[in-house]
Write a protein that holds these residues in place. Structure first.
Motif, PDB file in Angstrom:
ATOM      1  N   ASN A   1      -6.758 -37.148  -6.077  1.00 31.24           N
ATOM      2  CA  ASN A   1      -5.663 -37.652  -5.250  1.00 31.24           C
ATOM      3  C   ASN A   1      -4.982 -36.598  -4.389  1.00 31.24           C
ATOM      4  OD1 ASN A   1      -5.923 -40.274  -6.322  1.00 31.24           O
ATOM      5  ND2 ASN A   1      -4.624 -39.760  -8.070  1.00 31.24           N
ATOM      6  N   ILE A   2      -5.508 -35.368  -4.356  1.00 34.92           N
ATOM      7  CA  ILE A   2      -4.777 -34.301  -3.693  1.00 34.92           C
ATOM      8  C   ILE A   2      -4.573 -34.569  -2.202  1.00 34.92           C
ATOM      9  CG2 ILE A   2      -6.855 -32.895  -3.360  1.00 34.92           C
ATOM     10  CD1 ILE A   2      -3.210 -31.713  -3.965  1.00 34.92           C
ATOM     11  N   ALA A   3      -5.526 -35.200  -1.522  1.00 29.38           N
ATOM     12  CA  ALA A   3      -5.349 -35.480  -0.094  1.00 29.38           C
ATOM     13  C   ALA A   3      -4.212 -36.474   0.123  1.00 29.38           C
ATOM     14  CB  ALA A   3      -6.644 -36.019   0.509  1.00 29.38           C
ATOM     15  N   THR A   4      -4.182 -37.539  -0.681  1.00 27.76           N
ATOM     16  CA  THR A   4      -3.096 -38.511  -0.592  1.00 27.76           C
ATOM     17  C   THR A   4      -1.760 -37.851  -0.912  1.00 27.76           C
ATOM     18  OG1 THR A   4      -4.508 -40.380  -1.158  1.00 27.76           O
ATOM     19  CG2 THR A   4      -2.157 -40.637  -1.586  1.00 27.76           C
ATOM     20  N   ASP A   5      -1.732 -37.055  -1.976  1.00 28.31           N
ATOM     21  CA  ASP A   5      -0.482 -36.413  -2.388  1.00 28.31           C
ATOM     22  C   ASP A   5       0.032 -35.460  -1.311  1.00 28.31           C
ATOM     23  OD1 ASP A   5      -0.729 -37.806  -4.738  1.00 28.31           O
ATOM     24  OD2 ASP A   5      -1.423 -36.101  -5.927  1.00 28.31           O
ATOM     25  N   THR A   6      -0.876 -34.730  -0.686  1.00 26.62           N
ATOM     26  CA  THR A   6      -0.482 -33.799   0.370  1.00 26.62           C
ATOM     27  C   THR A   6       0.133 -34.542   1.544  1.00 26.62           C
ATOM     28  OG1 THR A   6      -2.240 -32.262  -0.271  1.00 26.62           O
ATOM     29  CG2 THR A   6      -1.306 -31.984   1.926  1.00 26.62           C
ATOM     30  N   ALA A   7      -0.406 -35.713   1.839  1.00 31.79           N
ATOM     31  CA  ALA A   7       0.095 -36.490   2.977  1.00 31.79           C
ATOM     32  C   ALA A   7       1.491 -37.054   2.735  1.00 31.79           C
ATOM     33  CB  ALA A   7      -0.872 -37.621   3.300  1.00 31.79           C
ATOM     34  N   VAL A   8       1.832 -37.369   1.482  1.00 29.64           N
ATOM     35  CA  VAL A   8       3.088 -38.093   1.231  1.00 29.64           C
ATOM     36  C   VAL A   8       4.187 -37.225   0.635  1.00 29.64           C
ATOM     37  CG1 VAL A   8       1.809 -40.243   0.927  1.00 29.64           C
ATOM     38  CG2 VAL A   8       2.472 -38.922  -1.097  1.00 29.64           C
ATOM     39  N   ILE A   9       3.861 -36.004   0.187  1.00 30.57           N
ATOM     40  CA  ILE A   9       4.870 -35.170  -0.465  1.00 30.57           C
ATOM     41  C   ILE A   9       5.828 -34.583   0.567  1.00 30.57           C
ATOM     42  CG2 ILE A   9       3.501 -33.041  -0.418  1.00 30.57           C
ATOM     43  CD1 ILE A   9       5.661 -34.218  -3.377  1.00 30.57           C
ATOM     44  N   ALA A  10       7.085 -34.514   0.212  1.00 27.30           N
ATOM     45  CA  ALA A  10       8.116 -33.979   1.101  1.00 27.30           C
ATOM     46  C   ALA A  10       8.152 -32.456   1.034  1.00 27.30           C
ATOM     47  CB  ALA A  10       9.476 -34.543   0.702  1.00 27.30           C
ATOM     48  N   PRO A  11       8.706 -31.801   2.047  1.00 27.53           N
ATOM     49  CA  PRO A  11       8.936 -30.357   1.971  1.00 27.53           C
ATOM     50  C   PRO A  11       9.746 -30.006   0.714  1.00 27.53           C
ATOM     51  CG  PRO A  11       9.267 -31.098   4.208  1.00 27.53           C
ATOM     52  CD  PRO A  11       9.091 -32.335   3.375  1.00 27.53           C
ATOM     53  N   ASN A  12       9.289 -28.953   0.016  1.00 28.22           N
ATOM     54  CA  ASN A  12       9.891 -28.500  -1.242  1.00 28.22           C
ATOM     55  C   ASN A  12       9.728 -29.521  -2.367  1.00 28.22           C
ATOM     56  OD1 ASN A  12      10.975 -25.922  -0.317  1.00 28.22           O
ATOM     57  ND2 ASN A  12      12.380 -27.167   0.911  1.00 28.22           N
TER      58      ASN A  12
END
Length: 330
Positions: free
Chosen positions: A227-238
């Protein structure tokens, strides 16, 4: 004491066997717990099967499996308050780096690893609080309070995910979770605000849409590599990705540049190695949620001690709607 043990890796029905052994006396700083239930976790069955990378033989000549359990303190060693005798407790790290775990009528272990169980909490629930409970509590609250935040919980239908949904809602967060099939209704029953199909091609877009287009501050991850690609797309700064599993891809490639320019924290969680302050915080959160009636710990099935192999097979089969326990007293 009666116990289940194994000397070699292999299929549960081939290597697990029931036997009796003298009960050891607790040494200084230790307690003896007469167990009622032993919790069976995926880590237990993987260890017994010998499926951990780089491990070719059992670390001890004889192993009593399982790290989770609950029961009553029956004896204490020197240096431990005798008032603890008769206390209902739950166990953490019962078999972590030790030969004898909780798949037995009794266990002797350090005093601090037997946590007083609140009077209102059943021994069955106590046997779930070790690995699943502490993992859920730490992944949800390990970065602090979450009131007003949006938390994404991947795999919300699993035992850890199901507990994490409840804890995050109790903690004041909006919860978006992923599951599939019957697991989606299970997540909704735990209180998730939004349940999405983890197989969706546009999962990242769906997560953002469910959060009014805003990025999310915390992700609880059971399949980090997948899921790292999905997580990278949706995670906020910090933001933080708290990952406790990656079974489908154990050697993931990370999109470092996007993660770098969001200053994302990747928190790899191995619950056995929690620092003392982190563990105390997670225990306090679990007990408080239970006291508030905000945490349900469902049990799928309880097996007898002689049927430990069947319990292991039930965990290996997956798709469970609750924890698998062994009634070690029955």
């Amino acid at each position: 004491m009666r116990m289940i043990s194994y000397e070699n890796f292999g299929k549960a029905s081939d290597v697990l066997h029931l036997s009796d052994q003298d009960l050891p006396a607790p040494r200084r700083g230790e307690v003896c717990v007469e167990l009622a239930y032993s919790g069976v976790n995926p880590s237990d069955v993987k260890a017994r099967a010998g499926s951990r990378p780089g491990v070719t033989k059992p670390p001890f000549p004889q192993i009593v499996p399982h790290s989770d359990g609950a029961g009553v303190i029956s004896a204490v060693g020197p240096g431990v308050d005798s008032a603890r005798i008769g206390e209902r407790v739950w166990i953490w790290n019962g078999q972590w780096q030790r030969a004898f775990g909780t798949a037995a009528s009794h266990i002797v272990l350090p005093d601090e690893q037997a946590v007083a169980l609140p009077d209102s909490v059943s021994l069955e629930t106590g046997a779930i609080l070790g690995i699943p409970g502490l993992t859920a509590a730490h992944t949800v609250f390990g970065g602090g309070e979450i009131t007003g935040q949006t938390v994404v919980i991947h795999g919300g239908a699993g035992t850890v995910g199901y507990l994490a949904i409840q804890l995050a809602k109790w903690g004041g967060a909006k919860v978006i979770t992923t599951a599939r099939g019957a697991g989606m209704a299970r997540c909704a029953s735990a209180g998730a605000d939004v349940v999405l199909d983890y197989k969706a091609d546009d999962l990242a877009d769906q997560i953002l849409a469910a959060n009014n287009g805003d990025l999310v501050t915390r992700i609880i991850e059971v399949e980090f590599g997948q899921n790292i690609a999905t997580d990278t797309a949706v995670i906020a700064p910090n933001g933080t990705i708290a990952a406790y599993g990656s079974a489908l891809n154990m050697t993931p490639s990370l999109p470092f540049y996007p993660l770098l320019f969001k200053a994302v924290t990747i928190d790899i969680v191995l619950i056995y190695l929690l620092r003392k302050t982190e563990r105390i915080r997670a225990i306090d959160k679990l007990h408080s949620a239970l006291a508030d009636g905000a945490l349900d710990c469902p049990v799928q099935k309880v097996f007898g001690l002689k049927d430990a192999a069947l319990a292991h097979e039930a965990v290996e089969a997956g798709g469970r709607a609750g924890a698998v326990l062994i009634n070690v007293a029955g």
